[in-house]
Design a protein around this motif. Structure first.
Motif, mmCIF file in Angstrom:
data_model
loop_
_atom_site.group_PDB
_atom_site.id
_atom_site.type_symbol
_atom_site.label_atom_id
_atom_site.label_comp_id
_atom_site.label_asym_id
_atom_site.label_seq_id
_atom_site.Cartn_x
_atom_site.Cartn_y
_atom_site.Cartn_z
ATOM 1 N N THR A 1 0.862 -1.184 0.000
ATOM 2 C CA THR A 1 0.000 0.000 0.000
ATOM 3 C C THR A 1 0.891 1.225 0.000
ATOM 4 N N ILE B 1 1.212 5.000 0.616
ATOM 5 C CA ILE B 1 0.547 6.173 1.194
ATOM 6 C C ILE B 1 1.200 7.380 0.527
ATOM 7 N N THR C 1 2.667 10.210 0.468
ATOM 8 C CA THR C 1 3.235 11.323 1.222
ATOM 9 C C THR C 1 4.162 12.129 0.317
ATOM 10 N N ALA D 1 1.705 10.731 8.978
ATOM 11 C CA ALA D 1 0.927 9.543 8.627
ATOM 12 C C ALA D 1 1.330 8.348 9.468
ATOM 13 N N LYS E 1 -4.594 1.944 6.451
ATOM 14 C CA LYS E 1 -4.590 2.844 5.313
ATOM 15 C C LYS E 1 -5.534 4.011 5.597
ATOM 16 N N LEU F 1 -4.296 7.861 5.966
ATOM 17 C CA LEU F 1 -4.762 8.857 5.005
ATOM 18 C C LEU F 1 -5.496 9.986 5.726
ATOM 19 N N LYS F 2 -6.247 9.610 6.757
ATOM 20 C CA LYS F 2 -6.983 10.635 7.507
ATOM 21 C C LYS F 2 -6.001 11.611 8.155
ATOM 22 N N LEU G 1 -3.045 12.317 7.099
ATOM 23 C CA LEU G 1 -2.470 13.146 6.039
ATOM 24 C C LEU G 1 -3.348 14.369 5.809
ATOM 25 N N GLU G 2 -4.651 14.088 5.781
ATOM 26 C CA GLU G 2 -5.607 15.170 5.560
ATOM 27 C C GLU G 2 -5.563 16.195 6.674
#
Lengths: 573, 289
Positions: free
Chosen positions: A432, A434, A436, A445, A459, A463-464, A466-467
């Protein structure tokens, strides 16, 4: 009239193309609109192509042109780095697929068809193809050459390729606003034009002098900035001792088995190799199956209880080379030296048995950062080198080096994301990526990773994060540039927020403070300041005081990252 | 007419005034600290403990009350005329206290076979146990008709429904005393990472989540609590702290915002639990009532 292209001439063409690109690397780099010191297109394309040329030279031009094109594609694939490098490799990969392996030469019609196939492959590799880039230049050149089907002269065809590539290149500022503003053409497209230029020179029978002032071709080893990966073996975190959590009885397939199959074996009858067919059977023998193959060689990696069976099966397709078999249970026993501590009242066993087979791979530059990432759970670090541009092979080696089946990959740089996505296509493991875009994002992350959760949960949480996080970078401009309203002089300090330049200042600390002000507005809760190798701790602490004084409600943390080129990294949430 | 007595141990962190008011007997945990032995909140009070704890070089430990300690409390209750005793304690996987009480029960029943004595393992700790004990004691005070079964039922209800979430200031004490597994403890304090702990269904401590920043941690606890509370329902909330009253107030105001809190308390965590958590810890217990 040059109507046939054989292996010898093809080798000369590509070598000349590479040479011409190499001579103009700095010119291509200078076209990069983004004035930050890493991710240079020219360098990436050159390193990629050099890897391809090296592979071709090893193969030699005594065989068919088809086989030589394959060597080129293989070398390009492994050496591909950066967006432009990956696209270049795809252009030639598509090309080589269409060239018949048995033929000793191709005619212009076949050549043109192969060039167009290359363009198709390259477009497929990019999720969001952008017009006004190398893709457009390649496409226009191929289309124009296609109209020249009537000519059987290679020189005509190559000339058309070059001229239409140049024309398309000149149009790129009209297609991409950022190029227009900067007043430049697309760097990747320019790189491709230099390659075509070199190729034409070879066809014209001219010596390299025709291309311009002498520049010796550097040996590849000097050119390629070998990332740290090859000097130190991949780092496996032992503080987790995740290995200890997996008991030897839980290792289902005990022999790590690796070998190469020589698909060109011809002194005895062999079965035709196809990856799908091989996979189908191999999967019944064990797990962690990885196959990388081209027309001549297949590299196989598998964990199996019956290595003999795997080898016997593989022999059907050719002779075996480089056979390595390791008893993982014995290896494992060596890793598990750490005694479990005196049994506390809490029963640990359940926790340990639930540890799943995970590995986290992160691309980094900076010794402090390596430690940081390791203590947050990263298992393998790929050294990105000064310019953060590992090749597909570098990433593949890292993925192969772990026995886990679930791999999470943090590219930590805009230019590595495509490389990561391509590398992932070549392996059997679940990887996976991510996405970045810088190291600060990678850290943010990584906090969301929990070894107890499954890959989808991880994942989602990564990702959350990162947001929710914002990243800041402070670096120096390596060239003059005009980005939006910012006029930049080489030597100015740049503040980037989530990858975009928002601050320019001739003073490093002012740039850093202004960037901090932008980052910490609104609802920031925490900030981690990571300082690089060119910054003294006391000076970094000045920034810390700045935050603590002006933003007393924000929790702070300061860490030594040791990274090159980026004086400060800020991870804000 | 049966007279019911509720007994617990000092790790339930029930504030002294509350247990006196509700007639709850508390058997103290033993604390070994700087070479001396103390009884929790009898010979060592909370304030003194924390002020010495951080400066102290030596490692403090606790030990459960001995069966004899329980036995004498039980006997006292019997002599005071109580015929039904309920002894309520923290998770048996976290402490040997429950075991001690069970042994004492055996001893008591030999001497007083007609007395009813039940010992309960709440599978949780600190005021998450305390809040259930208090609920039962209140029930007793409210009505003379309350039976032993009623008390047991409400304690079970509270311990099942309540959720406990903990923000430790550091994990080192929990790890050192073995209450948290090494794997769980592998959460860095870098990047201001704050782990959020809870007690699992079988009474062990585990890491539920980790976030950056204590404010975010407090908001996360609110989210986690809301997942288990019935929306709009009246809530009983307790905020616990280990020498961190300011933090407790902050957590309380975040948690009580927009909520229908009918019953609330800020509870200082005493030395019995404080030895294992270290100072600074914040926690919240809440349930829909």
């Amino acid at each position: 009239m040059l109507t046939k292209l054989d292996a010898t001439l093809f080798l000369q063409m590509i070598t000349a193309g590479s040479y011409n690109l190499q001579r103009n690397v700095e010119k291509v780099n200078a076209l990069n609109v983004f004035p930050v010191p890493d991710g240079d297109t020219g360098t990436n394309m050159h390193l990629t192509l050099a890897s391809g040329v090296q592979e071709m030279q090893k193969a030699g031009s005594s065989g068919s042109i088809g086989k030589l094109a394959d060597s080129l594609a293989r070398g390009l694939l492994m050496g591909a780095r950066g967006n432009s490098g990956v696209i270049l490799s795809q252009l030639f990969r598509g090309f080589s697929k269409l060239v018949d392996k048995q033929q000793n030469f191709v005619n212009t019609a076949q050549f043109i068809a192969a060039v167009r196939a290359g363009v198709d492959t390259a477009y497929k590799a990019v999720i969001k193809p952008v017009e006004g880039t190398i893709l457009t230049v390649a496409k226009s050149a191929a289309a124009a050459a296609g109209k020249y089907k009537t000519s059987s002269d290679f020189i005509d065809v190559m000339r058309v390729l070059l001229e239409s590539a140049q024309k398309a290149l000149d149009e790129t500022p009209k297609q991409l606003a950022v190029l227009k503003k900067a007043g430049v053409v697309d760097a990747g497209g320019q790189g491709l034009v230099y390659i075509y230029e070199g190729m034409l020179t070879a066809l014209l029978g001219q010596s390299y002098d025709a291309l311009g002032p002498e520049a010796s071709i550097q040996p590849i080893s000097e050119v390629i900035d070998e990332p740290k990966m090859h000097e130190e073996s991949p780092l496996v975190v032992s503080s987790h001792n995740v290995q200890a959590g997996i008991s030897p009885d839980e290792i289902e397939f005990g022999y790590c088995t690796e070998f190469l199959i020589d698909l060109t074996t011809d002194y005895r009858p062999i079965e035709k190799f196809s990856e799908e067919h091989f996979c189908e059977t191999a999967q019944t023998l064990g797990d962690s199956l990885l196959i990388v193959a081209d027309t001549e060689l297949a590299k196989v990696h598998i964990h199996t209880e019956r290595p003999g069976e795997a080898l016997t099966f593989a022999q059907r397709f050719g002779d075996l080379l480089g056979i390595k078999i390791e008893n993982m249970r014995k290896q494992h026993a060596a890793l598990c030296e750490q005694e479990p501590e005196d049994e506390p009242i809490t029963n640990n066993i359940e926790d340990i048995q639930e540890v799943s087979e995970y590995a986290i791979i992160a691309v980094l530059a900076g010794d402090g950062l390596v430690e940081l990432f390791k203590s947050l759970g990263a298992n393998v670090i790929v050294g990105g080198g000064q310019s953060m541009n590992p090749s597909i092979q570098d990433l593949l080696s890292a993925i192969e080096s772990v026995s886990a089946n679930q791999v999470i990959l943090l590219p930590n740089n805009k230019n590595i994301i495509l490389t990561a996505q391509e590398a992932v296509k070549l392996v059997d493991k679940t990887v996976t990526v991510i996405p970045t875009v810088n190291i600060a994002q990678g850290l943010a992350a990584l906090v969301g990773f929990d070894v107890m959760n499954n890959v989808d949960e991880n994942k989602a949480s990564m990702l959350k994060l990162l947001e929710q996080s914002r990243s800041g970078e402070v670096t120096v401009a390596v060239r003059d540039a005009q980005i939006d309203e910012h006029t930049i002089r080489a030597g100015d300090y740049l503040g980037l927020l989530d990858g975009e330049i928002v601050q320019v200042n001739p003073d490093l600390f002012q740039a850093a403070k202004d960037l901090l002000d932008k980052l910490l507005s609104d609802d920031a809760d925490v900030i981690t300041i990571i300082y690089g190798e060119d910054v003294k701790r006391e000076r970094a602490e000045e920034l810390l005081k700045y935050v603590e004084t002006n933003y007393p409600d924000i929790e702070t943390d300061i860490q030594y990252g040791g990274q090159p080129l980026y004086y400060f990294l800020f991870a804000v949430e | 007419m049966a007279k019911i007595k509720i007994i617990t141990d000092s790790s339930s962190d029930i504030p002294g005034e509350v247990s006196r008011h509700l007639n709850i007997s508390t058997v103290p945990i033993k604390i070994e600290f700087e070479g001396k032995s103390y009884t929790d909140r009898v010979t060592l009070d909370t304030e003194e403990f924390y002020s010495r704890f951080e400066q102290s070089e030596s490692i403090a430990t606790t030990s459960q009350p001995s069966p004899a300690d329980f036995h004498s409390t039980f006997v006292q209750a019997v002599q005071d005329g109580y015929t039904q005793l309920l002894s309520v304690h923290l998770s048996s996987t976290l402490s040997g206290t429950y075991q001690s009480a069970l042994i004492a029960r055996g001893m008591l029943l030999e001497e007083y076979p007609d007395i009813e004595l039940q010992v309960l393992d709440t599978k949780t700790a600190s005021y998450a146990t305390g809040i259930a004990v208090v609920a039962a004691a209140k029930l007793l005070q409210e009505s003379e008709q309350t039976t032993l079964e009623d008390c047991i039922k409400i304690i079970e209800e509270y311990t099942k429904k309540s959720k406990l979430f903990v923000i430790p200031a550091t994990l080192k004490y929990l790890e050192r005393s073995g209450r948290i597994s090494k794997a769980s403890a592998m959460v860095g304090t870098l990047l201001n990472i704050v782990p959020i702990l809870s007690v699992t269904d079988d009474g062990k401590i585990g890491v539920v989540d980790k976030v950056r920043g204590s404010k975010k941690a407090m908001r996360r606890i609110k989210e986690l609590l809301q997942q288990s509370l019935t929306p709009g329902s009246p809530i009983s909330l307790a905020v616990l702290h280990a020498n961190n009253y300011e933090g407790a107030q902050q957590l309380f105001s975040i948690l009580s915002e927009d909520q229908n809190i009918v019953d609330s308390l800020i509870v200082p965590i005493g030395p019995a639990v404080g030895v294992h958590t270290g100072p600074g810890l914040l926690a919240a217990v809440a349930l829909s009532v």
